[in-house]
Design a protein around this motif. Sequence first.
Motif, PDB file in Angstrom:
ATOM      1  N   THR A  23       0.827  -1.206   0.000  1.00 24.47           N
ATOM      2  CA  THR A  23       0.000   0.000   0.000  1.00 24.47           C
ATOM      3  C   THR A  23       0.862   1.257   0.000  1.00 24.47           C
ATOM      4  OG1 THR A  23      -1.739  -1.164   1.195  1.00 24.47           O
ATOM      5  CG2 THR A  23      -1.810   1.243   1.240  1.00 24.47           C
ATOM      6  N   LEU A  24       1.886   1.280   0.845  1.00 26.47           N
ATOM      7  CA  LEU A  24       2.785   2.440   0.871  1.00 26.47           C
ATOM      8  C   LEU A  24       3.486   2.624  -0.471  1.00 26.47           C
ATOM      9  CD1 LEU A  24       4.377   2.140   4.424  1.00 26.47           C
ATOM     10  CD2 LEU A  24       2.851   3.940   3.608  1.00 26.47           C
ATOM     11  N   ALA A  25       3.947   1.521  -1.067  1.00 23.70           N
ATOM     12  CA  ALA A  25       4.630   1.611  -2.358  1.00 23.70           C
ATOM     13  C   ALA A  25       3.677   2.156  -3.436  1.00 23.70           C
ATOM     14  CB  ALA A  25       5.176   0.241  -2.770  1.00 23.70           C
ATOM     15  N   LEU A  26       2.452   1.669  -3.454  1.00 19.69           N
ATOM     16  CA  LEU A  26       1.486   2.155  -4.453  1.00 19.69           C
ATOM     17  C   LEU A  26       1.178   3.639  -4.264  1.00 19.69           C
ATOM     18  CD1 LEU A  26      -1.039  -0.819  -4.680  1.00 19.69           C
ATOM     19  CD2 LEU A  26       0.614  -0.077  -6.404  1.00 19.69           C
ATOM     20  N   LEU A  27       0.987   4.049  -3.018  1.00 23.60           N
ATOM     21  CA  LEU A  27       0.722   5.466  -2.760  1.00 23.60           C
ATOM     22  C   LEU A  27       1.904   6.336  -3.201  1.00 23.60           C
ATOM     23  CD1 LEU A  27      -1.042   5.393   0.713  1.00 23.60           C
ATOM     24  CD2 LEU A  27      -2.034   6.076  -1.471  1.00 23.60           C
ATOM     25  N   LEU A  28       3.116   5.876  -2.946  1.00 23.85           N
ATOM     26  CA  LEU A  28       4.291   6.655  -3.335  1.00 23.85           C
ATOM     27  C   LEU A  28       4.430   6.718  -4.856  1.00 23.85           C
ATOM     28  CD1 LEU A  28       6.805   5.523  -0.583  1.00 23.85           C
ATOM     29  CD2 LEU A  28       5.630   7.720  -0.778  1.00 23.85           C
ATOM     30  N   PHE A  29       4.098   5.635  -5.544  1.00 15.62           N
ATOM     31  CA  PHE A  29       4.122   5.675  -7.007  1.00 15.62           C
ATOM     32  C   PHE A  29       3.043   6.613  -7.548  1.00 15.62           C
ATOM     33  CE2 PHE A  29       6.350   1.382  -7.105  1.00 15.62           C
ATOM     34  CZ  PHE A  29       7.547   1.912  -7.545  1.00 15.62           C
ATOM     35  N   LEU A  30       1.885   6.653  -6.893  1.00 13.01           N
ATOM     36  CA  LEU A  30       0.821   7.569  -7.326  1.00 13.01           C
ATOM     37  C   LEU A  30       1.226   9.028  -7.162  1.00 13.01           C
ATOM     38  CD1 LEU A  30      -2.419   5.828  -6.033  1.00 13.01           C
ATOM     39  CD2 LEU A  30      -1.730   6.200  -8.403  1.00 13.01           C
ATOM     40  N   CYS A  31       2.166   9.297  -6.265  1.00  6.79           N
ATOM     41  CA  CYS A  31       2.641  10.674  -6.071  1.00  6.79           C
ATOM     42  C   CYS A  31       3.374  11.204  -7.307  1.00  6.79           C
ATOM     43  CB  CYS A  31       3.558  10.761  -4.853  1.00  6.79           C
ATOM     44  SG  CYS A  31       2.674  10.655  -3.297  1.00  6.79           S
ATOM     45  N   LEU A  32       3.747  10.322  -8.223  1.00  8.36           N
ATOM     46  CA  LEU A  32       4.421  10.757  -9.445  1.00  8.36           C
ATOM     47  C   LEU A  32       3.447  11.421 -10.417  1.00  8.36           C
ATOM     48  CD1 LEU A  32       6.697   7.649 -10.050  1.00  8.36           C
ATOM     49  CD2 LEU A  32       7.312   9.825  -8.978  1.00  8.36           C
ATOM     50  N   LEU A  33       2.165  11.160 -10.232  1.00  9.48           N
ATOM     51  CA  LEU A  33       1.145  11.746 -11.101  1.00  9.48           C
ATOM     52  C   LEU A  33       0.751  13.126 -10.589  1.00  9.48           C
ATOM     53  CD1 LEU A  33      -1.135   8.595 -11.412  1.00  9.48           C
ATOM     54  CD2 LEU A  33       0.636   9.343 -13.011  1.00  9.48           C
ATOM     55  N   GLU A  34       0.117  13.882 -11.452  1.00  9.33           N
ATOM     56  CA  GLU A  34      -0.412  15.183 -11.041  1.00  9.33           C
ATOM     57  C   GLU A  34      -1.684  14.950 -10.246  1.00  9.33           C
ATOM     58  OE1 GLU A  34       0.726  18.310 -11.475  1.00  9.33           O
ATOM     59  OE2 GLU A  34       2.543  17.494 -12.389  1.00  9.33           O
ATOM     60  N   MET A  35      -1.608  15.189  -8.962  1.00  7.41           N
ATOM     61  CA  MET A  35      -2.740  14.967  -8.065  1.00  7.41           C
ATOM     62  C   MET A  35      -3.033  16.257  -7.317  1.00  7.41           C
ATOM     63  SD  MET A  35      -3.436  11.843  -8.548  1.00  7.41           S
ATOM     64  CE  MET A  35      -3.863  10.526  -7.469  1.00  7.41           C
ATOM     65  N   PRO A  36      -4.225  16.367  -6.748  1.00  2.97           N
ATOM     66  CA  PRO A  36      -4.527  17.537  -5.910  1.00  2.97           C
ATOM     67  C   PRO A  36      -3.611  17.548  -4.680  1.00  2.97           C
ATOM     68  CG  PRO A  36      -6.505  16.234  -6.320  1.00  2.97           C
ATOM     69  CD  PRO A  36      -5.361  15.482  -6.888  1.00  2.97           C
ATOM     70  N   TYR A  37      -3.369  18.737  -4.155  1.00  3.71           N
ATOM     71  CA  TYR A  37      -2.459  18.871  -3.025  1.00  3.71           C
ATOM     72  C   TYR A  37      -2.922  18.048  -1.824  1.00  3.71           C
ATOM     73  CZ  TYR A  37       0.575  20.966   0.452  1.00  3.71           C
ATOM     74  OH  TYR A  37       1.493  21.149   1.442  1.00  3.71           O
ATOM     75  N   GLY A  38      -4.219  17.912  -1.635  1.00  4.10           N
ATOM     76  CA  GLY A  38      -4.754  17.128  -0.528  1.00  4.10           C
ATOM     77  C   GLY A  38      -4.322  15.671  -0.570  1.00  4.10           C
ATOM     78  N   PHE A  39      -4.127  15.134  -1.778  1.00  2.96           N
ATOM     79  CA  PHE A  39      -3.663  13.755  -1.900  1.00  2.96           C
ATOM     80  C   PHE A  39      -2.267  13.607  -1.309  1.00  2.96           C
ATOM     81  CE2 PHE A  39      -1.247  10.520  -4.186  1.00  2.96           C
ATOM     82  CZ  PHE A  39      -1.997   9.399  -3.874  1.00  2.96           C
ATOM     83  N   TYR A  40      -1.398  14.560  -1.579  1.00  2.10           N
ATOM     84  CA  TYR A  40      -0.036  14.484  -1.057  1.00  2.10           C
ATOM     85  C   TYR A  40      -0.033  14.598   0.472  1.00  2.10           C
ATOM     86  CZ  TYR A  40       1.073  15.214  -5.949  1.00  2.10           C
ATOM     87  OH  TYR A  40       1.146  15.091  -7.303  1.00  2.10           O
ATOM     88  N   GLN A  41      -0.935  15.413   1.013  1.00  2.41           N
ATOM     89  CA  GLN A  41      -1.067  15.502   2.471  1.00  2.41           C
ATOM     90  C   GLN A  41      -1.542  14.170   3.042  1.00  2.41           C
ATOM     91  OE1 GLN A  41       0.299  17.597   4.036  1.00  2.41           O
ATOM     92  NE2 GLN A  41      -0.196  19.683   3.531  1.00  2.41           N
ATOM     93  N   PHE A  42      -2.507  13.564   2.364  1.00  6.17           N
ATOM     94  CA  PHE A  42      -3.005  12.257   2.777  1.00  6.17           C
ATOM     95  C   PHE A  42      -1.883  11.221   2.784  1.00  6.17           C
ATOM     96  CE2 PHE A  42      -4.654   8.112   1.308  1.00  6.17           C
ATOM     97  CZ  PHE A  42      -5.401   7.766   2.422  1.00  6.17           C
ATOM     98  N   VAL A  43      -1.071  11.222   1.734  1.00  5.70           N
ATOM     99  CA  VAL A  43       0.047  10.279   1.642  1.00  5.70           C
ATOM    100  C   VAL A  43       1.030  10.510   2.788  1.00  5.70           C
ATOM    101  CG1 VAL A  43       2.039   9.575   0.256  1.00  5.70           C
ATOM    102  CG2 VAL A  43      -0.175   9.908  -0.830  1.00  5.70           C
ATOM    103  N   ARG A  44       1.271  11.778   3.151  1.00  7.67           N
ATOM    104  CA  ARG A  44       2.177  12.062   4.262  1.00  7.67           C
ATOM    105  C   ARG A  44       1.647  11.482   5.571  1.00  7.67           C
ATOM    106  NH1 ARG A  44       5.828  16.438   4.562  1.00  7.67           N
ATOM    107  NH2 ARG A  44       6.584  17.021   2.519  1.00  7.67           N
ATOM    108  N   PHE A  45       0.355  11.633   5.836  1.00  5.87           N
ATOM    109  CA  PHE A  45      -0.228  11.076   7.059  1.00  5.87           C
ATOM    110  C   PHE A  45      -0.159   9.553   7.059  1.00  5.87           C
ATOM    111  CE2 PHE A  45      -2.399  15.207   7.678  1.00  5.87           C
ATOM    112  CZ  PHE A  45      -2.106  15.395   9.017  1.00  5.87           C
TER     113      PHE A  45
END
Length: 100
Positions: free
Chosen positions: A9-31
């Motif tokens: 799950t962590l690996a998939l979320l980190l790979f998704l960070c390579l895409l253009e996502m809303p800023y809230g997604f990156y905050q979610f990934v950090r939490f």
Amino acid sequence: MTIKILKITLALLLFLCLLEMPYGFYQFVRFVALIGFGVLAFKVNEVDNKPEVVIYGALALLFQPFFKIALGRDLWNIVDVVVAFGMIFSLFKKKYRDAL
């Protein structure tokens, strides 16, 4: 939740960070990363693997959302890819996989 599912799950979320996502997604990934790496540090501490405890603890601090570390998008992408591949690679380590 097993450790294997957490790492995937962590690996998939980190790979998704390579895409253009809303800023809230990156905050979610950090939490999620803060909690996930904290859990991993706790679990590997139970099997007395001090180097991995330090690595997961450092990753929890790096990804924590409270005091942001400004690395820039390009450098964060590199960090995300390296950490994601590290999570996937750690799934194939035989030594501690069976203990967790």
